[in-house]
Scaffold this motif. Structure first.
Motif, mmCIF file in Angstrom:
data_model
loop_
_atom_site.group_PDB
_atom_site.id
_atom_site.type_symbol
_atom_site.label_atom_id
_atom_site.label_comp_id
_atom_site.label_asym_id
_atom_site.label_seq_id
_atom_site.Cartn_x
_atom_site.Cartn_y
_atom_site.Cartn_z
ATOM 1 N N ASP A 78 0.917 4.122 -44.688
ATOM 2 C CA ASP A 78 2.308 3.670 -44.740
ATOM 3 C C ASP A 78 2.476 2.168 -44.525
ATOM 4 O O ASP A 78 3.608 1.676 -44.475
ATOM 5 C CB ASP A 78 3.162 4.430 -43.722
ATOM 6 C CG ASP A 78 2.700 4.221 -42.284
ATOM 7 O OD1 ASP A 78 1.709 3.483 -42.070
ATOM 8 O OD2 ASP A 78 3.326 4.795 -41.377
ATOM 9 N N ASN A 97 -1.022 3.784 -55.135
ATOM 10 C CA ASN A 97 0.005 4.694 -55.652
ATOM 11 C C ASN A 97 0.204 5.901 -54.746
ATOM 12 O O ASN A 97 -0.732 6.383 -54.112
ATOM 13 C CB ASN A 97 -0.372 5.214 -57.036
ATOM 14 C CG ASN A 97 -0.620 4.125 -58.053
ATOM 15 O OD1 ASN A 97 -1.415 4.297 -58.945
ATOM 16 N ND2 ASN A 97 0.047 2.996 -57.926
ATOM 17 N N GLU A 98 1.442 6.387 -54.725
ATOM 18 C CA GLU A 98 1.788 7.662 -54.115
ATOM 19 C C GLU A 98 1.576 7.675 -52.599
ATOM 20 O O GLU A 98 0.969 8.581 -52.039
ATOM 21 C CB GLU A 98 1.009 8.810 -54.772
ATOM 22 C CG GLU A 98 1.263 8.937 -56.269
ATOM 23 C CD GLU A 98 0.410 10.016 -56.916
ATOM 24 O OE1 GLU A 98 0.119 11.022 -56.243
ATOM 25 O OE2 GLU A 98 0.040 9.848 -58.086
ATOM 26 N N PHE A 99 2.115 6.632 -51.966
ATOM 27 C CA PHE A 99 2.054 6.553 -50.504
ATOM 28 C C PHE A 99 3.470 6.349 -49.947
ATOM 29 O O PHE A 99 4.352 5.852 -50.653
ATOM 30 C CB PHE A 99 1.165 5.384 -50.056
ATOM 31 C CG PHE A 99 -0.284 5.562 -50.381
ATOM 32 C CD1 PHE A 99 -1.100 6.341 -49.576
ATOM 33 C CD2 PHE A 99 -0.849 4.941 -51.491
ATOM 34 C CE1 PHE A 99 -2.447 6.504 -49.872
ATOM 35 C CE2 PHE A 99 -2.184 5.099 -51.799
ATOM 36 C CZ PHE A 99 -2.988 5.886 -50.985
ATOM 37 N N ILE A 101 4.764 4.056 -48.390
ATOM 38 C CA ILE A 101 4.844 2.641 -48.032
ATOM 39 C C ILE A 101 6.225 2.121 -48.411
ATOM 40 O O ILE A 101 6.623 2.172 -49.576
ATOM 41 C CB ILE A 101 3.762 1.822 -48.758
ATOM 42 C CG1 ILE A 101 2.365 2.339 -48.397
ATOM 43 C CG2 ILE A 101 3.880 0.349 -48.410
ATOM 44 C CD1 ILE A 101 1.262 1.713 -49.225
ATOM 45 N N SER A 102 6.957 1.600 -47.446
ATOM 46 C CA SER A 102 8.303 1.082 -47.716
ATOM 47 C C SER A 102 8.404 -0.426 -47.476
ATOM 48 O O SER A 102 9.380 -1.045 -47.900
ATOM 49 C CB SER A 102 9.349 1.807 -46.856
ATOM 50 O OG SER A 102 9.085 1.619 -45.475
ATOM 51 N N ASN A 125 5.536 4.537 -54.877
ATOM 52 C CA ASN A 125 5.576 4.461 -53.423
ATOM 53 C C ASN A 125 7.044 4.556 -52.984
ATOM 54 O O ASN A 125 7.866 5.091 -53.720
ATOM 55 C CB ASN A 125 4.918 3.172 -52.944
ATOM 56 C CG ASN A 125 3.422 3.149 -53.265
ATOM 57 O OD1 ASN A 125 2.667 3.994 -52.819
ATOM 58 N ND2 ASN A 125 3.000 2.170 -54.048
ATOM 59 N N ARG A 126 7.377 4.014 -51.831
ATOM 60 C CA ARG A 126 8.770 4.047 -51.350
ATOM 61 C C ARG A 126 9.265 2.646 -50.996
ATOM 62 O O ARG A 126 10.063 2.471 -50.075
ATOM 63 C CB ARG A 126 8.875 4.965 -50.127
ATOM 64 C CG ARG A 126 8.462 6.414 -50.415
ATOM 65 C CD ARG A 126 8.541 7.268 -49.160
ATOM 66 N NE ARG A 126 7.980 8.595 -49.374
ATOM 67 C CZ ARG A 126 7.831 9.513 -48.406
ATOM 68 N NH1 ARG A 126 8.207 9.212 -47.164
ATOM 69 N NH2 ARG A 126 7.299 10.691 -48.680
ATOM 70 N N ASN A 151 9.919 3.099 -57.409
ATOM 71 C CA ASN A 151 10.080 2.820 -55.996
ATOM 72 C C ASN A 151 11.571 2.917 -55.663
ATOM 73 O O ASN A 151 12.305 3.605 -56.365
ATOM 74 C CB ASN A 151 9.510 1.449 -55.650
ATOM 75 C CG ASN A 151 7.989 1.493 -55.477
ATOM 76 O OD1 ASN A 151 7.476 1.963 -54.466
ATOM 77 N ND2 ASN A 151 7.272 0.994 -56.482
#
Length: 365
Positions: A78, A97-99, A101-102, A125-126, A151
């Protein structure tokens, strides 16, 4: 850990009637081969393909520093520490990719003077706009392709792109961007492909694409866009492909002479005589022109623009060649207000962002 391969080759030789066995030991030193960290593979080839990553440090400390491509996919990771990849001077491809993480810290992808990173993919991600610090993408100055699709970005900041002067492809599709601030991409003078499809962009102002004379492909599809300033595309003197399908457009702005392909279907075109004449002139550039149909006037509703000419442009038509004063047209005529308000909101958010992060930036471009 080092592996040694020992090959035992035994041969039987005879000499002067005597038989003896000679065993020849052949030792092949393969050199130091570093094993992949857990959940990674292909590390000895210059590629590290890792899945289900929970700790970036555990992965990176186990990789050869000569690794050229790092692919990280899925897991609970994250956060990315600043300069996390600084030891990988040969790195040219990085995909995360695909975590969940913001946020991104300043200099997240800085790799020092020998920075060779050319491809950066942070899709799926985020990431949020307020969570990305102003200099997060400062460092990879040789980057040519940058992907931020899918995102949660709702604002773009000029400081993100200031140092990406060699960037050729930028993909911002599938975010929540409502407005493109004028000159937001001005420093990306080498950019050739821009994708901002599937966002919430409703309006394009005159200065949106200033400084982007090398742009070749522009994808604005799936935004619900309702108005584009007539001269918005004028700076794009080398633009070859414009993708505008699945929007709410009633009229078409000026199209650069360089354009070879237009994708215009799935829009509620208001087929005035002026628009139909314009589309007739551009018909060889329109992809699948039979799918570009009129929403108004009622006489040609649902008909391809190719068959609307006689109806909307004949001498007995009440059509003047210009938009009527329908409610939709009144909205279109005054959408400059939307752009003005959008500009104010974006500038206000940039001020708050700047103060919050503690940077002194010139936002009065």
């Amino acid at each position: 850990m080092y592996d040694r391969m020992i090959i035992l080759d035994c041969a039987v030789y005879s000499f002067i009637g005597l038989s003896m066995h000679v065993c020849i030991l052949m030792v092949l030193l393969s050199g130091p081969v570093q094993l992949c960290p857990t959940n990674c593979k292909f590390c000895s080839t210059g590629l590290a393909d890792c899945t289900q990553v929970s700790s970036l440090q555990e992965v990176l400390t186990g990789l050869p520093v000569v690794t050229e491509k790092i692919l990280l996919r899925a897991g609970t990771l994250d956060q990315i520490p600043a300069e996390a990849f600084r030891n990988f001077s040969n790195l040219n491809v990085l995909s995360i990719n695909e975590f969940p993480i913001s946020t991104l810290l300043n200099y997240s992808f800085a790799i020092g003077e020998s920075n060779r990173l050319q491809y950066l993919d942070l899709s799926n991600n985020r990431l949020t706009s307020c969570g990305i610090e102003a200099l997060a993408f400062t460092g990879p100055n040789n980057l040519t392709e940058f992907t931020l699709t899918n995102n949660a970005l709702d604002t773009l900041y000029e400081s993100w792109f200031n140092h990406l002067v060699r960037l050729e492809k930028l993909n911002l599709a599938s975010n929540r961007i409502p407005y493109l601030l004028p000159r937001i991409f001005e420093n990306l003078s080498q950019l050739q492909e821009l994708n901002v499809s599937s966002n919430n962009i409703r309006y394009l102002s005159s200065g949106t694409f200033l400084g982007m004379s090398n742009l070749v492909e522009l994808d604005l599809s799936g935004n619900g866009m309702i108005f584009i300033n007539n001269d918005a595309f004028n700076p794009l003197i080398n633009l070859m492909r414009i993708v505008l399908f699945q929007n709410g457009l009633e009229t078409l702005p000026d199209v650069p002479d360089s354009t070879h392909l237009l994708q215009l279907h799935d829009n509620p075109w208001q087929c005035t005589c002026a628009l139909v004449q314009l589309l007739q002139r551009l018909k060889d550039k329109v992809q699948s022109p039979e799918r570009v149909v009129c929403a108004t006037p009622s006489e040609v509703q649902g008909s391809p623009f190719l068959s609307a000419y006689q109806t909307v442009c004949n001498s007995n038509s009440t059509e003047s060649g210009y938009p009527t004063s329908s409610p939709q047209n009144q909205i279109s005529r005054h959408l400059w207000i939307y752009g003005f308000i959008g500009n104010l909101i974006q500038t206000h958010k940039t001020v708050l962002y700047t103060v919050d992060k503690g940077y002194l930036m010139d936002i009065a471009q």
